[in-house]
Design a protein around this motif. Structure first.
Motif, PDB file in Angstrom:
ATOM      1  N   GLU A   1       0.814  -1.084   0.010  1.00 45.19           N
ATOM      2  CA  GLU A   1       0.011   0.008   0.073  1.00 45.19           C
ATOM      3  C   GLU A   1       0.835   1.313  -0.024  1.00 45.19           C
ATOM      4  OE1 GLU A   1      -4.249   0.438   1.790  1.00 45.19           O
ATOM      5  OE2 GLU A   1      -2.767   0.427   3.364  1.00 45.19           O
ATOM      6  N   ARG A   2       1.891   1.015   0.759  1.00 48.18           N
ATOM      7  CA  ARG A   2       2.872   2.580   0.907  1.00 48.18           C
ATOM      8  C   ARG A   2       3.719   2.730  -0.587  1.00 48.18           C
ATOM      9  NH1 ARG A   2       5.018   3.062   7.049  1.00 48.18           N
ATOM     10  NH2 ARG A   2       2.944   3.552   8.075  1.00 48.18           N
ATOM     11  N   ALA A   3       3.648   1.757  -1.207  1.00 43.76           N
ATOM     12  CA  ALA A   3       4.516   1.925  -2.605  1.00 43.76           C
ATOM     13  C   ALA A   3       3.611   2.295  -3.763  1.00 43.76           C
ATOM     14  CB  ALA A   3       5.035   0.356  -2.851  1.00 43.76           C
ATOM     15  N   VAL A   4       2.351   2.424  -3.367  1.00 46.42           N
ATOM     16  CA  VAL A   4       1.378   3.073  -4.433  1.00 46.42           C
ATOM     17  C   VAL A   4       1.356   4.660  -4.419  1.00 46.42           C
ATOM     18  CG1 VAL A   4      -0.920   3.348  -5.234  1.00 46.42           C
ATOM     19  CG2 VAL A   4      -0.098   1.234  -4.153  1.00 46.42           C
TER      20      VAL A   4
ATOM     21  N   ARG B   1      -5.217  -6.007   3.747  1.00 45.72           N
ATOM     22  CA  ARG B   1      -6.820  -5.817   3.570  1.00 45.72           C
ATOM     23  C   ARG B   1      -7.087  -6.657   2.149  1.00 45.72           C
ATOM     24  NH1 ARG B   1      -8.260  -1.174   0.865  1.00 45.72           N
ATOM     25  NH2 ARG B   1      -6.374   0.276   0.139  1.00 45.72           N
ATOM     26  N   VAL B   2      -8.407  -6.690   1.785  1.00 56.93           N
ATOM     27  CA  VAL B   2      -8.734  -7.263   0.516  1.00 56.93           C
ATOM     28  C   VAL B   2      -9.174  -6.095  -0.470  1.00 56.93           C
ATOM     29  CG1 VAL B   2     -10.423  -8.719  -0.784  1.00 56.93           C
ATOM     30  CG2 VAL B   2      -9.548  -9.468   1.362  1.00 56.93           C
TER      31      VAL B   2
ATOM     32  N   ALA C   1      -3.881  -5.836  -0.220  1.00 56.52           N
ATOM     33  CA  ALA C   1      -3.053  -4.876  -0.001  1.00 56.52           C
ATOM     34  C   ALA C   1      -2.321  -5.102   1.457  1.00 56.52           C
ATOM     35  CB  ALA C   1      -3.600  -3.370  -0.057  1.00 56.52           C
ATOM     36  N   ARG C   2      -0.948  -4.791   1.414  1.00 64.52           N
ATOM     37  CA  ARG C   2      -0.336  -4.856   2.597  1.00 64.52           C
ATOM     38  C   ARG C   2      -0.388  -3.516   3.264  1.00 64.52           C
ATOM     39  NH1 ARG C   2       4.337  -9.153   1.084  1.00 64.52           N
ATOM     40  NH2 ARG C   2       3.143 -11.079   1.230  1.00 64.52           N
ATOM     41  N   THR C   3      -0.747  -3.332   4.345  1.00 61.34           N
ATOM     42  CA  THR C   3      -0.788  -1.842   5.049  1.00 61.34           C
ATOM     43  C   THR C   3       0.426  -1.403   5.836  1.00 61.34           C
ATOM     44  OG1 THR C   3      -1.564  -2.640   7.255  1.00 61.34           O
ATOM     45  CG2 THR C   3      -3.306  -2.213   5.354  1.00 61.34           C
ATOM     46  N   GLY C   4       0.705  -0.337   5.868  1.00 62.59           N
ATOM     47  CA  GLY C   4       1.982   0.278   6.431  1.00 62.59           C
ATOM     48  C   GLY C   4       2.055  -0.381   7.988  1.00 62.59           C
TER      49      GLY C   4
END
Length: 329
Positions: free
Chosen positions: A237-240, A315-316, A307-310
């Motif tokens: 997620e943080r890479a987006v 989360r789906v 998504a892998r969160t920070g």
């Protein structure tokens, strides 16, 4: 309106109403454009309709969208866009000066994209039966030998790359339509991606799939690819890349940037051993300067995007049901 949002409701409409009537899906599946053979050449063929409101917005207009939207659909098939048709539906009462501005924008966008509008049609409907100007464009382009991007080619281990910051177009349209003011002006990313795609394919023709995440945003494109390929997708997620003004606007409005439309970005799945070279080629192009690796295809949870969160959780990222922002193209 949800049936036009590019999400699950749109897919149901196509699959349950149109495909049965038309004899089932085309041989190449449901992609941004069809690849067909004619006279020994491989051609990409696509069509799109544009009903955006307002007609002019920060960073572009319906004229720009009408060219770039179809050009980008062709480019996602690896084609070099060449020719467009243009059908224009005008509402009785729209000012000729407004039509002229749209036409000028359309012509300038075609020249910038390196394509020619070679045929067209004009219709006028009664007042109250349109929003000033609607446009349909169809396009054809030539697919080079050895180029075959389609979701079925995605395999676990593929690297997911996005060409730049997401969410700009949808937020720009919303801010103009609703007279919203944010700390910084947000402009649409509307652009033709043919040159960027050529730079990628020059490094390797073996790009497994490309999509321009328009309606439904990045989330819809990733879900479509996951479903068609039978692989899972994991996104960091943080890479987006989400611009701070877009992140702030989405936080205020209760929107997820992953679902907000773009009109000048692409997402690509590339073999891991070619990812660094493709990323470098993208960053050397003006439209890919902010390109980033955001995730990978995996064997786990086939057909699902997570998504892998920070904070270390997951989360789906579901397929959107309808549309967060109506009438964005």
């Amino acid at each position: 309106m949800g049936h036009g949002g590019g999400g699950a409701m749109s897919a149901e409409l196509v699959e349950q109403v149109f495909l049965p009537a038309l004899g089932g899906p085309p041989p190449g599946g449901l992609t941004d454009s069809a690849t067909v053979e004619l006279g020994g050449a491989r051609l990409a063929f696509s069509t799109d309709s544009f009903v955006v409101r307002p007609l002019f917005f920060p960073g572009g207009s319906i004229g720009d969208l009408a060219v770039n939207g179809t050009v980008n659909d062709l480019a996602m098939s690896g084609a070099r866009p060449a020719f467009l048709s243009c059908g224009v539906i005008l509402e009785e009462g729209v000012e000729i000066a407004t039509v002229g501005r749209v036409a000028e924008a359309l012509g300038a966008a075609a020249r910038a994209a390196g394509v020619r509008v070679v045929t067209g049609d004009t219709k006028v409907v009664e007042s109250g039966h349109g929003d000033g100007v609607y446009i349909n464009t169809a396009g054809i382009g030539l697919v080079p030998p050895g180029v075959d991007p389609r979701p079925e080619r995605v395999v676990p281990g593929d690297v997911v790359i996005v060409s730049g910051a997401i969410g700009l177009h949808g937020v720009a349209i919303l801010s103009e339509r609703e007279n919203l003011e944010f700390e910084a002006e947000i402009e649409s990313d509307c652009a033709a991606l043919g040159g960027l795609v050529e730079a990628m394919l020059a490094v390797t023709p073996d790009v497994h799939v490309m999509r321009d995440p328009t309606r439904g945003g990045l989330a819809a494109s990733l879900n479509e690819i996951a479903a068609a390929s039978g692989t899972g997708v994991v996104v960091r997620e943080r890479a987006v890349p989400v611009p701070p003004p877009v992140a702030s606007a989405c936080a205020i409005l209760g929107l997820d940037p992953m679902y907000v439309a773009n009109e000048g970005k692409l997402v690509a799945f590339v073999p891991r051993d070619r990812a660094e070279a493709v990323l470098a080629a993208m960053r050397a192009h003006p439209l890919g300067a902010e390109a980033a690796v955001i995730g990978e295809a995996v064997a786990e949870h086939p057909g699902m995007v997570v998504a892998r969160t920070g904070l270390g959780g997951t989360r789906v990222v579901d397929m959107p049901l309808g549309e967060q922002l109506p009438r964005i193209c």
